[in-house]
Design an enzyme around this catalytic site. Structure first.
Site, PDB file in Angstrom:
ATOM      1  N   TYR A   4     -44.988 -28.437  30.326  1.00  0.00           N
ATOM      2  CA  TYR A   4     -44.355 -27.265  29.694  1.00  0.00           C
ATOM      3  C   TYR A   4     -44.186 -26.139  30.718  1.00  0.00           C
ATOM      4  CZ  TYR A   4     -44.962 -29.061  24.892  1.00  0.00           C
ATOM      5  OH  TYR A   4     -44.890 -29.788  23.728  1.00  0.00           O
TER       6      TYR A   4
ATOM      7  N   LYS B 213     -31.882 -22.046  33.109  1.00  0.00           N
ATOM      8  CA  LYS B 213     -31.632 -22.807  31.878  1.00  0.00           C
ATOM      9  C   LYS B 213     -31.695 -21.888  30.654  1.00  0.00           C
ATOM     10  CE  LYS B 213     -35.028 -25.401  30.494  1.00  0.00           C
ATOM     11  NZ  LYS B 213     -35.985 -26.513  30.362  1.00  0.00           N
TER      12      LYS B 213
ATOM     13  N   GLU C   7     -42.133 -27.758  15.701  1.00  0.00           N
ATOM     14  CA  GLU C   7     -42.746 -28.457  16.852  1.00  0.00           C
ATOM     15  C   GLU C   7     -43.744 -29.497  16.343  1.00  0.00           C
ATOM     16  OE1 GLU C   7     -43.839 -30.150  19.998  1.00  0.00           O
ATOM     17  OE2 GLU C   7     -42.245 -28.644  20.181  1.00  0.00           O
TER      18      GLU C   7
ATOM     19  N   MET D  45     -39.328 -32.917  13.416  1.00  0.00           N
ATOM     20  CA  MET D  45     -38.082 -32.411  12.812  1.00  0.00           C
ATOM     21  C   MET D  45     -37.397 -33.456  11.939  1.00  0.00           C
ATOM     22  SD  MET D  45     -35.542 -32.474  16.142  1.00  0.00           S
ATOM     23  CE  MET D  45     -36.785 -32.052  17.343  1.00  0.00           C
TER      24      MET D  45
ATOM     25  N   GLU E 177     -33.691 -28.293  22.989  1.00  0.00           N
ATOM     26  CA  GLU E 177     -33.613 -28.691  24.405  1.00  0.00           C
ATOM     27  C   GLU E 177     -34.238 -30.086  24.536  1.00  0.00           C
ATOM     28  OE1 GLU E 177     -35.933 -26.560  27.298  1.00  0.00           O
ATOM     29  OE2 GLU E 177     -37.172 -25.576  25.793  1.00  0.00           O
TER      30      GLU E 177
ATOM     31  N   GLU F 293     -33.640 -39.132  26.263  1.00  0.00           N
ATOM     32  CA  GLU F 293     -34.884 -38.707  25.610  1.00  0.00           C
ATOM     33  C   GLU F 293     -34.678 -38.574  24.096  1.00  0.00           C
ATOM     34  OE1 GLU F 293     -36.778 -35.437  27.610  1.00  0.00           O
ATOM     35  OE2 GLU F 293     -36.736 -36.449  29.547  1.00  0.00           O
TER      36      GLU F 293
END
Length: 646
Positions: A334, A343, A402, A431, A446, A455
């Site tokens: 992270y 970004k 999350e 999610m 992201e 991913e």
């Protein structure tokens, strides 16, 4: 002494060597070239060039002292190891039709390599193959490599390629020297300790032809004094094309070796135009002006940017891609991603534009936008979204979704610290399975990987789309993967070292550096969000045809470099595809898909590649193959070696 200081550069290309003649007084050779000449190492013959085993008269005991350049005791072990590269006798010809010469050559090669190994030399230079056939030479070298410890063998290869457009009687006899190298290394099973030392000549092939070599293991570039021009001061200099080539070698950790006799006798008087020098002219090394000029080229290079310095340790280092759905990311991961300011600036720009489109100025004080950050991590997208709301004067209600319970702890601490309790609701859930209390105007994520969809961004956003309003906005809204054939000798050898099929059928995240890009990249798979039809599958198939430029020459494809380009919202984009890459962004390196057996491609030929994205009930995987100019097996069939878990 090194060529100079360049901020961030600690590579071997800082050190410059000199090729010397045979001399059995090695202490003198070292002292003269290192101290008077300021070179860092010598490329020195180990054996008297007049020696031939067949001419040696042995005494009655069958012994004979070999005419090496001094005993191992004349230099310390560290001097031999750090300052001497052994030069194998240039007369040897292991593919000669003369049997005596062939046997003498084989005997001498093995004797000199054994001596070099005894001295703990780090490398030896093998002479260039004499003719078109080099099978016996390669066989003997391969035997040596199989039994060798860590010594590198550099095969001397002249940098020549005939110009196909102007083939005259002289150039017909020339062979593309890359083909000589390729033939030799294939015979030696592409051994990782076999490298190239390129002989740079006064004329150079085309830029595309030269580019092939940056994907090969070129350890040294031998620069003959004949290559140098003369400037207005009577000092040596190089043509613009030679300068670009040498700079390219500096950037690829290739060492320069000066060779030949001085052809600039007046240069020593003016040499300190490039380099301060306290040595008197009578003590000067005749090749010092050439070293000074090479040092000048090195010193005028731009310092490595801070981002490049940060990435140095990752260059050509294979990493397994993340499994973000199966695994929870660690704090250090992270931390790395959160440092990528560029970004999040792009994300903030995208959210700002979406808010302005969603809420007219007259409704700004009364209308609240529901924004959901899916895959919120430790909160950088939450912060970027709230900053966009502040910048545009729009009101936001944020859900931060999350699945990693460890990151949720950090999120709670962040919300409390920033005083966002009334604005941000934290949801500890995957999610795909969360039942949202209301629908979102904007969905921000992201979830992109190096290849865009690798991913599982499509699968995740498909699951989250049910709580996006019918006219809602997804950021990103679209992303495309790209593919490009590359020569990548180091990456191939690193995969091969595992000695199994699995590693050849795995895609790797890698900061590709020592590669040759053989054709422009092409788009592969595109995903759009929100998806307009539930029936649209995330499976994909694409056939790609890459045309190798005519002036490249024959080249080796070791695999494919993969990239992505994403549209966050309208004209705000993010990506790593080389021609459109977002500057100074380091969250993503390229992805590398290896080939089990490299493919040789001719200039002007078409490389036909097939790529599949396959979806199962528990995993997603890629399959790939080459169909032309020759066929490979389909790699990773049924995801047997590499897959991403759902």
């Amino acid at each position: 002494m090194p060529l100079g200081e360049r901020a961030g550069d600690k590579s071997e290309s800082r050190y410059c060597g000199v090729e010397t003649e045979f001399n059995d007084d090695m202490p003198h050779v070292l002292h003269f070239n290192l101290y008077s000449g300021s070179f860092d190492f010598v490329l020195a013959p180990l054996m008297d060039p007049s020696y031939r085993p067949s001419l040696v008269q042995k005494d009655g005991l069958g012994s004979g002292v070999l005419p090496f350049a001094g005993s191992d005791l004349v230099l310390s072990p560290s001097q031999w190891s750090s300052h001497v590269v052994g030069k194998i006798s240039s007369w040897i010809d292991l593919d000669s039709e003369d049997e005596t010469l062939r046997i003498d050559s084989e005997t001498t090669l093995k004797q000199e390599i054994a001596w070099a190994s005894h001295l703990s030399l780090q490398a030896c230079l093998l002479p260039a193959p004499k003719g078109t056939s080099c099978a016996n030479y390669a066989r003997c070298v391969n035997q040596i490599l199989q039994g060798s410890s860590n010594m590198q063998l550099w095969l001397r290869i002249p940098l020549v390629k005939p110009d196909d457009d102007s083939m005259d009687a002289k150039s017909v006899a020339l062979v593309d020297s890359w083909k000589t190298w390729n033939s030799f290394r294939l015979l030696c099973e592409q051994h990782s300790q076999l490298s190239v030392a390129l002989d740079i000549l006064s004329t150079l092939p085309s830029a595309n032809s030269l580019g092939r070599w940056f994907g090969e293991s070129v350890r040294a570039a031998i620069l003959n004094t004949d290559c140098f021009l003369t400037n207005s001061h009577g000092c040596p200099c190089l043509s613009k094309r030679h300068q670009r080539l040498i700079t390219g070698f500096f950037n690829h950790s290739t060492q320069i070796i000066i060779s030949g006799n001085s052809v600039h006798p007046n240069a020593s008087v003016d040499a300190n135009a490039f380099h301060d020098n306290t040595v008197t002219d009578s003590q000067r090394h005749s090749l010092r002006p050439y070293l000074d000029y090479v040092g000048y080229l090195y010193q005028r290079m731009d310092p490595l940017p801070e981002q490049e310095r940060f990435e140095l340790g990752y260059r050509d280092f294979l990493q397994s891609p993340l499994q973000p759905l199966m695994d929870n990311l660690e704090a250090q991961t992270y931390e790395t991603f959160e440092r990528d300011a560029v970004k999040y600036i792009q994300y903030q720009r995208a959210v700002s534009k979406a808010l302005l489109d969603r809420v007219p100025d007259e409704e700004a004080s009364v209308k609240t936008i529901v924004l959901m950050v899916v895959g919120a991590g430790r909160g950088p997208l939450v912060r970027a979204s709230l900053q966009a709301a502040e910048e545009t004067g729009r009101k936001l209600k944020v859900y931060a979704v999350e699945k990693n319970p460890n990151a949720v702890v950090t999120l709670h601490a962040l919300i409390k610290l920033e005083g966002w309790e009334d604005t941000v609701t934290i949801v500890s859930s995957d999610m795909r399975y969360w039942n949202a209390p209301e629908k979102a105007d904007i969905l921000v994520s992201e979830l992109l990987g190096s290849f865009g969809d690798n991913e599982l961004s499509p699968e995740c956003l498909d699951g989250a789309q049910r709580f996006l309003k019918q006219d809602g906005i997804s950021i990103p809204s679209l992303y495309t993967s790209f593919l490009q054939p590359v020569t990548a000798s180091k990456l191939y050898n690193d995969v091969k070292a595992h000695k199994d099929l699995v590693h050849f059928e795995t895609a790797y995240v890698v900061k590709i550096h020592n590669v040759a890009r053989l054709a422009p990249s092409q788009p592969v798979f595109t995903f759009t969000h929100p998806k307009r039809s539930d029936k649209e599958s995330n499976q994909r198939y694409k056939k790609l045809n890459f045309v190798i430029p005519n002036d490249t020459g024959t080249a080796m494809v070791h695999g494919f470099a993969g990239y992505f380009d994403a549209t966050l919202y309208k004209d705000v984009h993010l990506g790593i595809e080389p021609s459109t890459a977002t500057p100074n962004m380091f969250s993503w390196f390229a992805i590398f898909f290896p080939l089990r057996a490299p493919i040789c491609v001719d200039p002007g030929s078409t490389l036909e590649v097939h790529f599949w994205r396959c979806c199962g009930s528990t995993k997603v995987w890629y399959e790939w193959c080459v169909a032309s100019p020759s066929s490979t097996p389909i790699h990773n069939s049924n995801g047997r070696s590499y897959w991403v878990g759902l």
